[in-house]
Design a protein around this motif. Structure first.
Motif, short mmCIF file in Angstrom:
data_model
loop_
_atom_site.label_atom_id
_atom_site.label_comp_id
_atom_site.label_asym_id
_atom_site.label_seq_id
_atom_site.Cartn_x
_atom_site.Cartn_y
_atom_site.Cartn_z
N MET A 99 -3.53 -12.12 0.15
CA MET A 99 -2.35 -11.48 0.64
C MET A 99 -2.72 -10.68 1.90
O MET A 99 -3.69 -9.93 1.89
CB MET A 99 -1.79 -10.56 -0.46
N LEU A 100 -1.95 -10.88 2.96
CA LEU A 100 -2.15 -10.11 4.18
C LEU A 100 -1.65 -8.69 3.94
O LEU A 100 -0.48 -8.48 3.66
CB LEU A 100 -1.41 -10.76 5.35
N LEU A 101 -2.57 -7.71 4.05
CA LEU A 101 -2.20 -6.31 3.84
C LEU A 101 -1.84 -5.60 5.13
O LEU A 101 -1.00 -4.71 5.14
CB LEU A 101 -3.39 -5.54 3.25
N TYR A 102 -2.52 -5.99 6.21
CA TYR A 102 -2.44 -5.19 7.42
C TYR A 102 -2.82 -6.07 8.61
O TYR A 102 -3.71 -6.89 8.50
CB TYR A 102 -3.44 -4.03 7.28
N GLU A 103 -2.12 -5.86 9.71
CA GLU A 103 -2.45 -6.62 10.91
C GLU A 103 -2.13 -5.78 12.14
O GLU A 103 -1.09 -5.13 12.22
CB GLU A 103 -1.65 -7.91 10.96
N VAL A 104 -3.06 -5.80 13.06
CA VAL A 104 -2.84 -5.28 14.41
C VAL A 104 -3.06 -6.50 15.30
O VAL A 104 -4.20 -6.97 15.42
CB VAL A 104 -3.80 -4.13 14.77
N ILE A 145 -10.94 -9.18 2.98
CA ILE A 145 -11.43 -9.97 4.11
C ILE A 145 -10.91 -9.29 5.37
O ILE A 145 -9.71 -9.11 5.54
CB ILE A 145 -10.94 -11.43 4.05
N HIS A 146 -11.84 -8.90 6.22
CA HIS A 146 -11.50 -8.28 7.50
C HIS A 146 -11.78 -9.31 8.58
O HIS A 146 -12.94 -9.68 8.80
CB HIS A 146 -12.34 -7.04 7.76
N TYR A 173 -6.28 -8.98 1.19
CA TYR A 173 -6.75 -8.53 -0.11
C TYR A 173 -6.52 -9.65 -1.10
O TYR A 173 -5.42 -10.19 -1.20
CB TYR A 173 -5.99 -7.27 -0.54
N GLU A 174 -7.57 -10.01 -1.84
CA GLU A 174 -7.47 -11.00 -2.90
C GLU A 174 -7.72 -10.30 -4.23
O GLU A 174 -8.87 -10.03 -4.60
CB GLU A 174 -8.50 -12.11 -2.69
N ILE A 216 -16.61 -7.14 0.47
CA ILE A 216 -15.83 -7.42 1.68
C ILE A 216 -16.48 -8.57 2.42
O ILE A 216 -17.71 -8.64 2.51
CB ILE A 216 -15.76 -6.20 2.61
N ILE A 217 -15.65 -9.44 2.95
CA ILE A 217 -16.10 -10.43 3.92
C ILE A 217 -15.60 -9.95 5.28
O ILE A 217 -14.41 -9.68 5.44
CB ILE A 217 -15.55 -11.84 3.63
#
Length: 140
Positions: free
Chosen positions: A1-6, A22-23, A14-15, A56-57
């Protein structure tokens, strides 16, 4: 799930089922936008408090630039000590580029960790390798 995007800087996923973040960094140093990077780093810290994962990846194989000196100092003196003290983060798999210049950006933030820190860093070539390494940790 996409949590945050700039846009053009980072996407954070976040899985829940894998207890994994995953960053996906696209740019470490957008021109004159240190405050934006500092806000992103604050979001990363806060998200690790809300979703207490140990893994974290960091996808940095397409990342441009190097964190500014101000951001590097923040990472070393504030971000990493807080992550280590306040979160469950212990394993970071970093997907590194073959490009020498792009490798420098990763090396700079990785050097902020001391060899005796509780966080284990692993450089990998791709996401499959990152997931396999993180999965092997669960089995150890």
């Amino acid at each position: 799930m996409l949590l945050y995007e700039v846009p053009n800087i980072i996407k954070i996923f976040y899985e829940k089922e894998n207890e994994l973040f995953i960053h996906e960094w696209l740019e470490y140093n957008p021109e004159d936008q240190d405050n934006k990077i500092l806000n992103i780093l604050q979001y990363i810290y806060e998200s690790l408090l809300i979703y207490p994962v140990a893994k974290i990846i960091v996808k940095s194989d397409k990342t441009k630039g190097i964190f500014s000196l101000e951001v590097q100092k923040y990472i070393k003196n504030i971000q990493f000590p807080r992550l280590m003290a306040d979160t469950k983060l212990r394993y970071v798999a970093t997907i590194k580029s073959e490009d020498v210049i792009k490798k420098i950006g990763v090396k700079i933030w990785q050097l902020q960790f001391k060899k005796d820190d509780d966080i284990i860093l692993q450089n990998v070539n791709n996401e499959i390798e990152a997931r396999e390494w993180l999965k092997s940790i669960n089995q150890a």
